[in-house]
Design a protein around this motif. Structure first.
Motif, short mmCIF file in Angstrom:
data_model
loop_
_atom_site.label_atom_id
_atom_site.label_comp_id
_atom_site.label_asym_id
_atom_site.label_seq_id
_atom_site.Cartn_x
_atom_site.Cartn_y
_atom_site.Cartn_z
N ILE A 1 0.85 -1.19 0.00
CA ILE A 1 0.00 0.00 0.00
C ILE A 1 0.88 1.24 0.00
O ILE A 1 1.78 1.37 0.83
N PHE A 2 0.62 2.13 -0.96
CA PHE A 2 1.37 3.36 -1.08
C PHE A 2 0.40 4.54 -1.16
O PHE A 2 -0.77 4.38 -1.49
N ALA A 3 0.92 5.72 -0.87
CA ALA A 3 0.15 6.96 -1.00
C ALA A 3 1.08 8.04 -1.53
O ALA A 3 2.26 8.10 -1.16
N LEU A 4 0.56 8.88 -2.40
CA LEU A 4 1.37 9.98 -2.93
C LEU A 4 1.73 10.94 -1.81
O LEU A 4 0.84 11.45 -1.11
N GLY A 5 3.01 11.18 -1.62
CA GLY A 5 3.49 12.05 -0.55
C GLY A 5 2.93 13.46 -0.64
O GLY A 5 2.61 14.06 0.38
N ILE A 6 2.81 13.98 -1.84
CA ILE A 6 2.29 15.33 -2.01
C ILE A 6 0.83 15.43 -1.55
O ILE A 6 0.42 16.44 -0.99
N ASP A 7 0.06 14.36 -1.76
CA ASP A 7 -1.34 14.36 -1.30
C ASP A 7 -1.42 14.20 0.21
O ASP A 7 -2.29 14.79 0.86
N LEU A 8 -0.53 13.40 0.78
CA LEU A 8 -0.48 13.28 2.25
C LEU A 8 -0.16 14.64 2.87
O LEU A 8 -0.82 15.07 3.83
N ALA A 9 0.85 15.31 2.34
CA ALA A 9 1.27 16.60 2.88
C ALA A 9 0.16 17.64 2.74
O ALA A 9 -0.09 18.42 3.67
N ALA A 10 -0.51 17.66 1.60
CA ALA A 10 -1.56 18.65 1.36
C ALA A 10 -2.73 18.48 2.34
O ALA A 10 -3.43 19.44 2.64
N ARG A 11 -2.91 17.26 2.85
CA ARG A 11 -4.02 16.99 3.75
C ARG A 11 -3.56 16.84 5.21
O ARG A 11 -4.34 16.50 6.08
N GLY A 12 -2.28 17.09 5.45
CA GLY A 12 -1.76 17.05 6.81
C GLY A 12 -1.74 15.67 7.44
O GLY A 12 -1.80 15.53 8.66
N ILE A 13 -1.62 14.64 6.62
CA ILE A 13 -1.61 13.27 7.12
C ILE A 13 -0.18 12.78 7.22
O ILE A 13 0.58 12.86 6.26
N LYS A 14 0.16 12.28 8.37
CA LYS A 14 1.50 11.73 8.59
C LYS A 14 1.37 10.22 8.73
O LYS A 14 0.45 9.72 9.37
N VAL A 15 2.28 9.50 8.11
CA VAL A 15 2.26 8.04 8.20
C VAL A 15 3.44 7.57 9.04
O VAL A 15 4.51 8.17 9.01
N THR A 16 3.21 6.50 9.80
CA THR A 16 4.27 5.98 10.66
C THR A 16 5.26 5.11 9.90
O THR A 16 6.37 4.89 10.35
N GLN A 17 4.85 4.62 8.73
CA GLN A 17 5.72 3.80 7.90
C GLN A 17 6.17 4.64 6.71
O GLN A 17 5.40 4.84 5.76
N PRO A 18 7.39 5.15 6.73
CA PRO A 18 7.83 6.08 5.68
C PRO A 18 7.80 5.50 4.28
O PRO A 18 7.66 6.24 3.31
N GLU A 19 7.90 4.19 4.13
CA GLU A 19 7.90 3.59 2.79
C GLU A 19 6.53 3.69 2.11
O GLU A 19 6.41 3.50 0.90
N VAL A 20 5.50 4.03 2.88
CA VAL A 20 4.16 4.18 2.32
C VAL A 20 4.08 5.44 1.45
O VAL A 20 3.44 5.45 0.40
N SER A 21 4.73 6.50 1.86
CA SER A 21 4.70 7.78 1.14
C SER A 21 5.66 7.73 -0.04
O SER A 21 6.85 7.47 0.12
N ILE A 22 5.12 7.97 -1.25
CA ILE A 22 5.96 7.88 -2.45
C ILE A 22 5.89 9.17 -3.27
O ILE A 22 4.99 9.98 -3.12
N THR A 23 6.85 9.31 -4.16
CA THR A 23 6.94 10.44 -5.07
C THR A 23 6.22 10.10 -6.39
O THR A 23 5.86 8.94 -6.63
N TYR A 24 6.09 11.12 -7.24
CA TYR A 24 5.54 10.87 -8.57
C TYR A 24 6.43 9.91 -9.36
O TYR A 24 5.94 9.09 -10.15
#
Length: 87
Positions: free
Chosen positions: A47-70
């Protein structure tokens, strides 16, 4: 492997039955709100999530590998046998 992209939490809930254990999930746009359910990350899928979308919505993830770049998004698309976009 199928890459499933979800842009809303409702889309993920409605279409979860189509995601197989070997498939990959990418949360984009408002779909990243799905990560507020901590049980989601306990699933067997990648499971991955676009980092830019996480940041825009103020969501922080505890597993850094989940947040990805374009760039990683493009790599996932290139590696996938098929891509299913759920809106």
């Amino acid at each position: 492997m199928i890459l499933h992209t979800f842009n809303k939490p409702e889309a993920l809930l409605k279409n979860w039955q189509f995601v197989l254990p070997q498939d990959t999930i990418l949360l984009i746009e408002d779909g990243v709100y799905s990560l507020l359910d901590e049980n989601l990350l306990k699933e067997k899928n990648d499971i991955f999530a676009l980092g830019i979308d996480l940041a825009a919505r103020g969501i922080k993830v505890t597993q850094p590998e989940v947040s990805i770049t374009y760039g990683k998004f493009v790599s996932l698309c290139a590696e996938a046998e098929q891509i299913s976009n759920w809106f």
